[in-house]
Design an enzyme around this catalytic site. Sequence first.
Site, PDB file in Angstrom:
ATOM      1  N   HIS A 118     -28.960   3.403  -2.761  1.00 36.66           N
ATOM      2  CA  HIS A 118     -27.464   3.731  -3.622  1.00 36.66           C
ATOM      3  C   HIS A 118     -27.640   5.260  -4.012  1.00 36.66           C
ATOM      4  O   HIS A 118     -28.767   5.917  -4.215  1.00 36.66           O
ATOM      5  CB  HIS A 118     -27.072   2.928  -4.643  1.00 36.66           C
ATOM      6  CG  HIS A 118     -28.262   2.968  -5.800  1.00 36.66           C
ATOM      7  ND1 HIS A 118     -29.495   1.989  -5.723  1.00 36.66           N
ATOM      8  CD2 HIS A 118     -28.305   3.838  -6.780  1.00 36.66           C
ATOM      9  CE1 HIS A 118     -29.975   2.400  -6.871  1.00 36.66           C
ATOM     10  NE2 HIS A 118     -29.453   3.403  -7.650  1.00 36.66           N
ATOM     11  N   GLU A 142     -22.641  15.717   0.469  1.00 35.65           N
ATOM     12  CA  GLU A 142     -22.252  16.143   1.567  1.00 35.65           C
ATOM     13  C   GLU A 142     -21.540  14.814   2.631  1.00 35.65           C
ATOM     14  O   GLU A 142     -22.366  14.059   2.842  1.00 35.65           O
ATOM     15  CB  GLU A 142     -23.337  16.689   2.541  1.00 35.65           C
ATOM     16  CG  GLU A 142     -22.982  17.279   4.009  1.00 35.65           C
ATOM     17  CD  GLU A 142     -24.128  17.539   4.546  1.00 35.65           C
ATOM     18  OE1 GLU A 142     -24.150  17.348   5.949  1.00 35.65           O
ATOM     19  OE2 GLU A 142     -25.008  18.198   4.355  1.00 35.65           O
ATOM     20  N   ARG A 153     -22.551   9.605   6.051  1.00 32.61           N
ATOM     21  CA  ARG A 153     -21.397   9.598   7.129  1.00 32.61           C
ATOM     22  C   ARG A 153     -20.439   8.835   6.841  1.00 32.61           C
ATOM     23  O   ARG A 153     -20.529   7.792   6.370  1.00 32.61           O
ATOM     24  CB  ARG A 153     -21.937   8.970   8.544  1.00 32.61           C
ATOM     25  CG  ARG A 153     -23.268  10.178   9.122  1.00 32.61           C
ATOM     26  CD  ARG A 153     -23.822   9.470  10.281  1.00 32.61           C
ATOM     27  NE  ARG A 153     -24.582  10.602  10.772  1.00 32.61           N
ATOM     28  CZ  ARG A 153     -25.938  10.672  10.328  1.00 32.61           C
ATOM     29  NH1 ARG A 153     -26.366   9.703   9.414  1.00 32.61           N
ATOM     30  NH2 ARG A 153     -26.796  11.522  10.936  1.00 32.61           N
ATOM     31  N   HIS A 173     -28.261  18.553  -2.044  1.00 33.46           N
ATOM     32  CA  HIS A 173     -27.298  17.646  -1.789  1.00 33.46           C
ATOM     33  C   HIS A 173     -27.732  16.464  -1.126  1.00 33.46           C
ATOM     34  O   HIS A 173     -29.126  16.179  -0.687  1.00 33.46           O
ATOM     35  CB  HIS A 173     -26.268  18.204  -0.815  1.00 33.46           C
ATOM     36  CG  HIS A 173     -26.523  18.503   0.476  1.00 33.46           C
ATOM     37  ND1 HIS A 173     -27.176  19.700   1.073  1.00 33.46           N
ATOM     38  CD2 HIS A 173     -26.831  17.653   1.344  1.00 33.46           C
ATOM     39  CE1 HIS A 173     -27.567  19.531   2.060  1.00 33.46           C
ATOM     40  NE2 HIS A 173     -27.233  18.511   2.740  1.00 33.46           N
ATOM     41  N   ASN A 221     -17.835  12.351  12.126  1.00 32.04           N
ATOM     42  CA  ASN A 221     -18.259  12.534  13.259  1.00 32.04           C
ATOM     43  C   ASN A 221     -16.961  12.556  14.062  1.00 32.04           C
ATOM     44  O   ASN A 221     -16.142  11.250  13.999  1.00 32.04           O
ATOM     45  CB  ASN A 221     -19.095  11.674  13.906  1.00 32.04           C
ATOM     46  CG  ASN A 221     -20.607  12.023  13.418  1.00 32.04           C
ATOM     47  OD1 ASN A 221     -20.912  13.230  13.438  1.00 32.04           O
ATOM     48  ND2 ASN A 221     -21.194  11.110  12.922  1.00 32.04           N
ATOM     49  N   GLU A 264     -24.291   3.571  -7.961  1.00 32.08           N
ATOM     50  CA  GLU A 264     -24.632   3.140  -9.318  1.00 32.08           C
ATOM     51  C   GLU A 264     -24.141   4.000 -10.411  1.00 32.08           C
ATOM     52  O   GLU A 264     -24.417   5.340 -10.363  1.00 32.08           O
ATOM     53  CB  GLU A 264     -26.137   3.081  -9.732  1.00 32.08           C
ATOM     54  CG  GLU A 264     -26.398   2.346 -10.735  1.00 32.08           C
ATOM     55  CD  GLU A 264     -28.112   2.313 -11.100  1.00 32.08           C
ATOM     56  OE1 GLU A 264     -28.629   1.459 -11.726  1.00 32.08           O
ATOM     57  OE2 GLU A 264     -28.816   3.045 -10.307  1.00 32.08           O
TER      58      GLU A 264
END
Length: 131
Positions: A72, A53, A10, A6, A57, A122
């Site tokens: 990217h 993922e 954020r 993965h 927060n 991309e």
Amino acid sequence: MAKMIHSMIRVLDEARSLDFYSKAFGLSVADRVDFDTFTLIYLSNAETGFELELTVNKGRIEPYDLGKGYGHLAVSVEEVAIERERMVRLGLKPSELVELNRDGKLFGLFFFISDPDGYKIEVLQRHGRFL
């Protein structure tokens, strides 16, 4: 050998990000793990075992500064022009299609799109090394 499983980014607004990744790439929630101060959301689709993922927060209201280190994410699709037009119809604002040639041969056919937090993705035609 190591296996890539993965990549984490954020995000500020969970619902907005889930909507974008669902519409743009057909990703859905594979798992959601809630903690006191943050939530981890793993997105995937049937094309690959690799997951994105999303880390949310809790209580954060300021957008993240992506800095100069982030490049990217990349995904490959069967028909990049068709995917670009689909995203245009959805109002997702992809960039123009770019053809990159090397030694007189097609190296890559792609466009970029930004998610709600400004992360660039991309989108490449499945060709050559981008299968």
